[in-house]
Motif scaffolding. Structure first.
Motif, PDB file in Angstrom:
ATOM      1  N   UNK A  28     -18.965  -1.554  10.540  1.00  0.00           N
ATOM      2  CA  UNK A  28     -19.439  -0.382   9.796  1.00  0.00           C
ATOM      3  C   UNK A  28     -18.398   0.734   9.786  1.00  0.00           C
ATOM      4  N   UNK A  29     -18.112   1.257   8.602  1.00  0.00           N
ATOM      5  CA  UNK A  29     -17.219   2.402   8.462  1.00  0.00           C
ATOM      6  C   UNK A  29     -15.740   2.096   8.587  1.00  0.00           C
ATOM      7  N   UNK A  30     -15.392   0.836   8.747  1.00  0.00           N
ATOM      8  CA  UNK A  30     -13.981   0.500   8.856  1.00  0.00           C
ATOM      9  C   UNK A  30     -13.401   0.133   7.483  1.00  0.00           C
ATOM     10  N   UNK A  31     -12.117   0.448   7.279  1.00  0.00           N
ATOM     11  CA  UNK A  31     -11.153   0.982   8.230  1.00  0.00           C
ATOM     12  C   UNK A  31     -11.471   2.427   8.616  1.00  0.00           C
ATOM     13  N   UNK A  32     -11.386   2.708   9.916  1.00  0.00           N
ATOM     14  CA  UNK A  32     -11.664   4.040  10.429  1.00  0.00           C
ATOM     15  C   UNK A  32     -10.354   4.713  10.831  1.00  0.00           C
ATOM     16  N   UNK A  33     -10.463   5.853  11.499  1.00  0.00           N
ATOM     17  CA  UNK A  33      -9.260   6.618  11.850  1.00  0.00           C
ATOM     18  C   UNK A  33      -8.309   5.812  12.726  1.00  0.00           C
ATOM     19  N   UNK A  34      -8.877   5.020  13.637  1.00  0.00           N
ATOM     20  CA  UNK A  34      -8.032   4.195  14.510  1.00  0.00           C
ATOM     21  C   UNK A  34      -7.279   3.134  13.707  1.00  0.00           C
ATOM     22  N   UNK A  35      -7.974   2.527  12.749  1.00  0.00           N
ATOM     23  CA  UNK A  35      -7.326   1.532  11.900  1.00  0.00           C
ATOM     24  C   UNK A  35      -6.214   2.155  11.068  1.00  0.00           C
ATOM     25  N   UNK A  36      -6.465   3.329  10.520  1.00  0.00           N
ATOM     26  CA  UNK A  36      -5.477   3.963   9.657  1.00  0.00           C
ATOM     27  C   UNK A  36      -4.265   4.443  10.449  1.00  0.00           C
ATOM     28  N   UNK A  37      -4.501   4.862  11.687  1.00  0.00           N
ATOM     29  CA  UNK A  37      -3.366   5.216  12.544  1.00  0.00           C
ATOM     30  C   UNK A  37      -2.526   3.979  12.844  1.00  0.00           C
ATOM     31  N   UNK A  38      -3.198   2.840  13.024  1.00  0.00           N
ATOM     32  CA  UNK A  38      -2.493   1.568  13.236  1.00  0.00           C
ATOM     33  C   UNK A  38      -1.683   1.193  11.995  1.00  0.00           C
ATOM     34  N   UNK A  39      -2.264   1.452  10.812  1.00  0.00           N
ATOM     35  CA  UNK A  39      -1.558   1.194   9.552  1.00  0.00           C
ATOM     36  C   UNK A  39      -0.303   2.066   9.449  1.00  0.00           C
ATOM     37  N   UNK A  40      -0.402   3.317   9.877  1.00  0.00           N
ATOM     38  CA  UNK A  40       0.757   4.206   9.855  1.00  0.00           C
ATOM     39  C   UNK A  40       1.880   3.670  10.742  1.00  0.00           C
ATOM     40  N   UNK A  41       1.527   3.220  11.929  1.00  0.00           N
ATOM     41  CA  UNK A  41       2.529   2.709  12.856  1.00  0.00           C
ATOM     42  C   UNK A  41       3.183   1.440  12.318  1.00  0.00           C
ATOM     43  N   UNK A  42       2.387   0.598  11.688  1.00  0.00           N
ATOM     44  CA  UNK A  42       2.926  -0.605  11.048  1.00  0.00           C
ATOM     45  C   UNK A  42       3.948  -0.225   9.984  1.00  0.00           C
ATOM     46  N   UNK A  43       3.605   0.740   9.144  1.00  0.00           N
ATOM     47  CA  UNK A  43       4.501   1.170   8.075  1.00  0.00           C
ATOM     48  C   UNK A  43       5.790   1.772   8.641  1.00  0.00           C
ATOM     49  N   UNK A  44       5.670   2.537   9.706  1.00  0.00           N
ATOM     50  CA  UNK A  44       6.852   3.135  10.318  1.00  0.00           C
ATOM     51  C   UNK A  44       7.802   2.068  10.859  1.00  0.00           C
ATOM     52  N   UNK A  45       7.229   1.062  11.500  1.00  0.00           N
ATOM     53  CA  UNK A  45       8.062  -0.017  12.042  1.00  0.00           C
ATOM     54  C   UNK A  45       8.741  -0.808  10.921  1.00  0.00           C
ATOM     55  N   UNK A  46       7.991  -1.075   9.849  1.00  0.00           N
ATOM     56  CA  UNK A  46       8.563  -1.815   8.731  1.00  0.00           C
ATOM     57  C   UNK A  46       9.645  -1.004   8.031  1.00  0.00           C
ATOM     58  N   UNK A  47       9.394   0.286   7.816  1.00  0.00           N
ATOM     59  CA  UNK A  47      10.386   1.141   7.166  1.00  0.00           C
ATOM     60  C   UNK A  47      11.689   1.162   7.967  1.00  0.00           C
ATOM     61  N   UNK A  48      11.568   1.181   9.287  1.00  0.00           N
ATOM     62  CA  UNK A  48      12.767   1.186  10.130  1.00  0.00           C
ATOM     63  C   UNK A  48      13.552  -0.110   9.963  1.00  0.00           C
ATOM     64  N   UNK A  49      12.844  -1.240   9.894  1.00  0.00           N
ATOM     65  CA  UNK A  49      13.529  -2.518   9.711  1.00  0.00           C
ATOM     66  C   UNK A  49      14.203  -2.583   8.339  1.00  0.00           C
ATOM     67  N   UNK A  50      13.549  -2.030   7.328  1.00  0.00           N
ATOM     68  CA  UNK A  50      14.137  -2.036   5.986  1.00  0.00           C
ATOM     69  C   UNK A  50      15.392  -1.159   5.948  1.00  0.00           C
ATOM     70  N   UNK A  51      15.322   0.010   6.568  1.00  0.00           N
ATOM     71  CA  UNK A  51      16.498   0.898   6.603  1.00  0.00           C
ATOM     72  C   UNK A  51      17.674   0.235   7.315  1.00  0.00           C
ATOM     73  N   UNK A  52      17.365  -0.501   8.380  1.00  0.00           N
ATOM     74  CA  UNK A  52      18.430  -1.141   9.156  1.00  0.00           C
ATOM     75  C   UNK A  52      18.864  -2.471   8.566  1.00  0.00           C
ATOM     76  N   UNK A  53      18.157  -2.924   7.513  1.00  0.00           N
ATOM     77  CA  UNK A  53      18.525  -4.179   6.882  1.00  0.00           C
ATOM     78  C   UNK A  53      18.158  -5.397   7.698  1.00  0.00           C
ATOM     79  N   UNK A  54      17.144  -5.273   8.565  1.00  0.00           N
ATOM     80  CA  UNK A  54      16.776  -6.391   9.443  1.00  0.00           C
ATOM     81  C   UNK A  54      15.415  -6.985   9.091  1.00  0.00           C
TER      82      UNK A  54
END
Length: 276
Positions: free
Chosen positions: A140-166
């Motif tokens: 119920x109610x998901x994705x919630x704030x915890x899920x969206x914070x997890x999504x943010x962290x996923x995006x940050x990690x992926x963006x870093x790999x893309x910038x580094x070409x890895x």
């Protein structure tokens, strides 16, 4: 395609999302990626039938966050003809699936394989939890704030790999390739039940506003008479969850048993997962 900030011109949020859980998650990931990579942000919502009649093609300068819900442990089979027409042309893709607290089974592997076959390079993947299509109890109610914070962290990690070409060339994810059979619900006697032909009914609260017809992703509810079906029902939940009058409901005994059984058994918090 080699990675690097200068090589990504647009991040796309591309999704099928009848009740907006996939939309919310995919857009959150895409927003954060576009912010981190300082590039354009575009959307392709193929939930409605007309959108699936269009032709979509991308380039090596695109990064596509591509989301679908999980139906019976797989990518919804009604989407397969459309998905096979999308052209990646070397674009990076991030397959994302949303499941309703049971399991995503082979859905993520299937979506990755479909996108790879379309010419995308799947460099990351994710499975998130969203409120179940035919329940207001499961997740119920998901994705919630915890899920969206997890999504943010996923995006940050992926963006870093893309910038580094890895960013990888093919991401390994849970699930079988080729995929196993669809999940089959069971009745009180433990035998498989078939709920594919079950459709929601309409009660006396209905004022014929037509919202259910507008939101049906299969275009299967008549706009002239919302009690009439003109096509298949995929039990996506859109007509029920988006009805302001709470006028649509189910009565099928097997369907209700399956729904209530899941609600009783799956009371814990389903986990999200990412693969980079």
């Amino acid at each position: 395609m080699s990675g690097g900030l200068s090589m990504t011109e647009n991040v796309w949020a591309m999704y099928f999302s009848a009740t907006d859980t996939t939309k919310t998650t995919v857009c959150r990931i895409a927003d954060k990626l576009a912010e981190e990579l300082a590039c354009g942000r575009r959307t392709c919502n193929f939930t409605r039938p007309a959108a699936r009649e269009e032709a979509y093609a991308f380039t090596e300068r695109d990064l596509v966050v591509f989301g679908t819900p999980v139906y019976a442990g797989r990518v919804p089979n009604v989407l397969l003809p459309f998905l096979k027409t999308v052209r990646g042309n070397g674009a990076k893709a991030v397959p994302v699936v949303l499941y309703g607290n049971r399991n995503f089974d082979d859905a993520l592997a299937e979506l990755r394989d479909l996108l790879t076959g379309d010419g995308f390079v799947c460099t990351a993947a994710a499975a998130f939890v969203g409120e179940h299509a035919f329940s207001d109890v499961l997740a119920k109610g998901r994705p919630d704030d915890e899920d969206l914070a997890f999504a943010d962290q996923f995006a940050l990690r992926l963006a870093d790999k893309i910038r580094r070409g890895t960013a990888g060339k093919r991401i390994e994810v849970p699930g079988e390739s080729p995929q196993s059979e669809y999940f089959k619900p069971k009745g009180p006697d433990g035998r498989p039940i078939d709920i594919r032909r079950v459709r929601s009914l309409v009660n006396e609260n209905c004022d014929n506003c037509g919202i259910c017809a507008k939101v049906c992703p299969m275009g299967s509810i008549s706009s002239e008479d919302v009690r009439e079906y003109t096509g298949i029902c995929i039990k996506c939940g859109a007509c029920i969850k988006k009805c302001p009058q709470k006028a649509r409901y189910y009565t099928d005994r097997d369907f209700l048993f399956h729904k209530e059984d899941l609600e009783k058994r799956l009371t814990g918090r389903g986990e999200c997962g990412v693969w980079l």
